[in-house]
Motif scaffolding. Structure first.
Motif, PDB file in Angstrom:
ATOM      1  N   LEU A   4       0.897  -1.311   0.114  1.00 34.46           N
ATOM      2  CA  LEU A   4       0.393   0.256  -0.160  1.00 34.46           C
ATOM      3  C   LEU A   4       1.015   1.323  -0.184  1.00 34.46           C
ATOM      4  CD1 LEU A   4      -2.703   1.400   0.729  1.00 34.46           C
ATOM      5  CD2 LEU A   4      -2.820   0.819   2.633  1.00 34.46           C
ATOM      6  N   ILE A   5       0.772   1.669  -0.997  1.00 32.89           N
ATOM      7  CA  ILE A   5       1.592   3.315  -1.056  1.00 32.89           C
ATOM      8  C   ILE A   5       0.737   4.469  -0.820  1.00 32.89           C
ATOM      9  CG2 ILE A   5       2.822   4.837  -2.842  1.00 32.89           C
ATOM     10  CD1 ILE A   5       3.876   1.989  -3.954  1.00 32.89           C
ATOM     11  N   ALA A   6       1.161   5.238   0.361  1.00 33.33           N
ATOM     12  CA  ALA A   6      -0.055   6.929   0.434  1.00 33.33           C
ATOM     13  C   ALA A   6       1.195   7.766   0.523  1.00 33.33           C
ATOM     14  CB  ALA A   6      -0.591   6.187   1.813  1.00 33.33           C
ATOM     15  N   ASP A   7       0.791   8.475  -0.468  1.00 31.78           N
ATOM     16  CA  ASP A   7       1.296  10.403  -0.313  1.00 31.78           C
ATOM     17  C   ASP A   7       0.499  11.020  -1.152  1.00 31.78           C
ATOM     18  OD1 ASP A   7       3.065  11.843  -0.747  1.00 31.78           O
ATOM     19  OD2 ASP A   7       4.604  11.025  -0.124  1.00 31.78           O
ATOM     20  N   ASP A   8       0.336  12.269  -0.812  1.00 31.19           N
ATOM     21  CA  ASP A   8      -0.527  13.189  -1.246  1.00 31.19           C
ATOM     22  C   ASP A   8       0.302  13.720  -2.626  1.00 31.19           C
ATOM     23  OD1 ASP A   8       1.231  14.108   0.191  1.00 31.19           O
ATOM     24  OD2 ASP A   8      -0.226  15.662   1.507  1.00 31.19           O
ATOM     25  N   HIS A   9       1.182  13.322  -2.504  1.00 31.38           N
ATOM     26  CA  HIS A   9       2.053  14.212  -4.341  1.00 31.38           C
ATOM     27  C   HIS A   9       2.571  13.469  -5.323  1.00 31.38           C
ATOM     28  CE1 HIS A   9       5.095  15.840  -6.248  1.00 31.38           C
ATOM     29  NE2 HIS A   9       4.652  17.328  -5.704  1.00 31.38           N
ATOM     30  N   PRO A  10       1.204  13.495  -6.756  1.00 30.65           N
ATOM     31  CA  PRO A  10       1.990  12.328  -7.812  1.00 30.65           C
ATOM     32  C   PRO A  10       3.085  11.928  -7.557  1.00 30.65           C
ATOM     33  CG  PRO A  10      -0.046  13.821  -7.622  1.00 30.65           C
ATOM     34  CD  PRO A  10       0.796  14.337  -6.673  1.00 30.65           C
ATOM     35  N   LEU A  11       3.955  12.433  -7.664  1.00 29.14           N
ATOM     36  CA  LEU A  11       5.558  12.540  -8.020  1.00 29.14           C
ATOM     37  C   LEU A  11       5.866  11.365  -7.255  1.00 29.14           C
ATOM     38  CD1 LEU A  11       7.472  12.917 -10.299  1.00 29.14           C
ATOM     39  CD2 LEU A  11       8.033  15.227  -8.618  1.00 29.14           C
ATOM     40  N   PHE A  12       5.905  12.005  -5.401  1.00 27.99           N
ATOM     41  CA  PHE A  12       6.296  10.834  -5.037  1.00 27.99           C
ATOM     42  C   PHE A  12       5.860   9.703  -5.105  1.00 27.99           C
ATOM     43  CE2 PHE A  12       7.235  14.584  -2.079  1.00 27.99           C
ATOM     44  CZ  PHE A  12       8.703  15.114  -2.930  1.00 27.99           C
ATOM     45  N   ARG A  13       4.404   9.563  -5.265  1.00 26.10           N
ATOM     46  CA  ARG A  13       3.576   8.408  -5.726  1.00 26.10           C
ATOM     47  C   ARG A  13       3.877   7.509  -6.004  1.00 26.10           C
ATOM     48  NH1 ARG A  13      -1.065  10.658  -4.501  1.00 26.10           N
ATOM     49  NH2 ARG A  13      -1.913  10.138  -6.988  1.00 26.10           N
ATOM     50  N   ALA A  14       4.123   7.973  -7.813  1.00 26.09           N
ATOM     51  CA  ALA A  14       4.581   7.235  -8.964  1.00 26.09           C
ATOM     52  C   ALA A  14       5.741   7.153  -8.549  1.00 26.09           C
ATOM     53  CB  ALA A  14       5.008   8.199  -9.892  1.00 26.09           C
ATOM     54  N   ALA A  15       7.441   7.203  -8.049  1.00 26.50           N
ATOM     55  CA  ALA A  15       8.094   7.214  -7.681  1.00 26.50           C
ATOM     56  C   ALA A  15       8.585   5.824  -6.358  1.00 26.50           C
ATOM     57  CB  ALA A  15       9.203   8.716  -7.255  1.00 26.50           C
ATOM     58  N   LEU A  16       7.503   5.763  -5.393  1.00 25.65           N
ATOM     59  CA  LEU A  16       7.142   5.269  -4.327  1.00 25.65           C
ATOM     60  C   LEU A  16       6.770   3.716  -5.910  1.00 25.65           C
ATOM     61  CD1 LEU A  16       5.823   6.590  -1.250  1.00 25.65           C
ATOM     62  CD2 LEU A  16       8.079   5.642  -1.947  1.00 25.65           C
ATOM     63  N   SER A  17       5.592   4.058  -6.387  1.00 23.45           N
ATOM     64  CA  SER A  17       5.044   2.424  -7.078  1.00 23.45           C
ATOM     65  C   SER A  17       6.336   2.774  -7.784  1.00 23.45           C
ATOM     66  CB  SER A  17       4.122   3.583  -8.253  1.00 23.45           C
ATOM     67  OG  SER A  17       3.352   3.710  -6.931  1.00 23.45           O
ATOM     68  N   GLN A  18       7.167   2.595  -8.618  1.00 28.06           N
ATOM     69  CA  GLN A  18       8.179   2.203  -8.921  1.00 28.06           C
ATOM     70  C   GLN A  18       9.342   1.967  -8.924  1.00 28.06           C
ATOM     71  OE1 GLN A  18       8.677   1.781 -12.746  1.00 28.06           O
ATOM     72  NE2 GLN A  18      10.683   0.876 -12.354  1.00 28.06           N
ATOM     73  N   ALA A  19       9.649   2.469  -7.181  1.00 37.81           N
ATOM     74  CA  ALA A  19      10.921   1.610  -6.218  1.00 37.81           C
ATOM     75  C   ALA A  19       9.928   0.162  -5.763  1.00 37.81           C
ATOM     76  CB  ALA A  19      10.795   2.437  -5.890  1.00 37.81           C
ATOM     77  N   CYS A  20       9.007   0.177  -5.665  1.00 39.49           N
ATOM     78  CA  CYS A  20       8.340  -0.838  -4.928  1.00 39.49           C
ATOM     79  C   CYS A  20       7.713  -1.831  -6.716  1.00 39.49           C
ATOM     80  CB  CYS A  20       6.906  -0.417  -4.789  1.00 39.49           C
ATOM     81  SG  CYS A  20       6.864   0.181  -2.985  1.00 39.49           S
ATOM     82  N   ALA A  21       7.833  -1.492  -7.592  1.00 40.39           N
ATOM     83  CA  ALA A  21       7.497  -2.765  -8.172  1.00 40.39           C
ATOM     84  C   ALA A  21       9.260  -3.010  -8.910  1.00 40.39           C
ATOM     85  CB  ALA A  21       7.097  -2.607 -10.109  1.00 40.39           C
ATOM     86  N   ASN A  22      10.140  -2.422  -9.027  1.00 40.93           N
ATOM     87  CA  ASN A  22      11.713  -3.336  -8.973  1.00 40.93           C
ATOM     88  C   ASN A  22      11.917  -3.931  -7.207  1.00 40.93           C
ATOM     89  OD1 ASN A  22      12.118  -1.541 -11.168  1.00 40.93           O
ATOM     90  ND2 ASN A  22      12.768  -0.310 -10.436  1.00 40.93           N
ATOM     91  N   ILE A  23      11.523  -3.115  -6.701  1.00 44.34           N
ATOM     92  CA  ILE A  23      11.765  -4.236  -5.903  1.00 44.34           C
ATOM     93  C   ILE A  23      11.068  -5.930  -5.098  1.00 44.34           C
ATOM     94  CG2 ILE A  23      12.200  -4.273  -3.557  1.00 44.34           C
ATOM     95  CD1 ILE A  23      12.865  -1.321  -3.365  1.00 44.34           C
TER      96      ILE A  23
END
Length: 50
Positions: A4-23
């Protein structure tokens, strides 16, 4: 695995999503919320999300 990724900033949420997908790999399910109104239903629907 689910994350679950929770962040109010779309750019940070996208970066977290990409990092999680890679890991976590391609079979990971990433649930995203940008505010508390979106977060609580996700937590209730997926209580065992890592």
């Amino acid at each position: 695995m689910r994350a679950l990724i929770a962040d109010d900033h779309p750019l940070f949420r996208a970066a977290l999503s990409q990092a999680c997908a890679n890991i976590l790999g391609a079979d990971a399910v990433l649930l995203q919320a940008e505010n508390m109104q979106q977060l609580w239903p996700l937590l209730r629907a997926h209580p065992h999300t890592n």
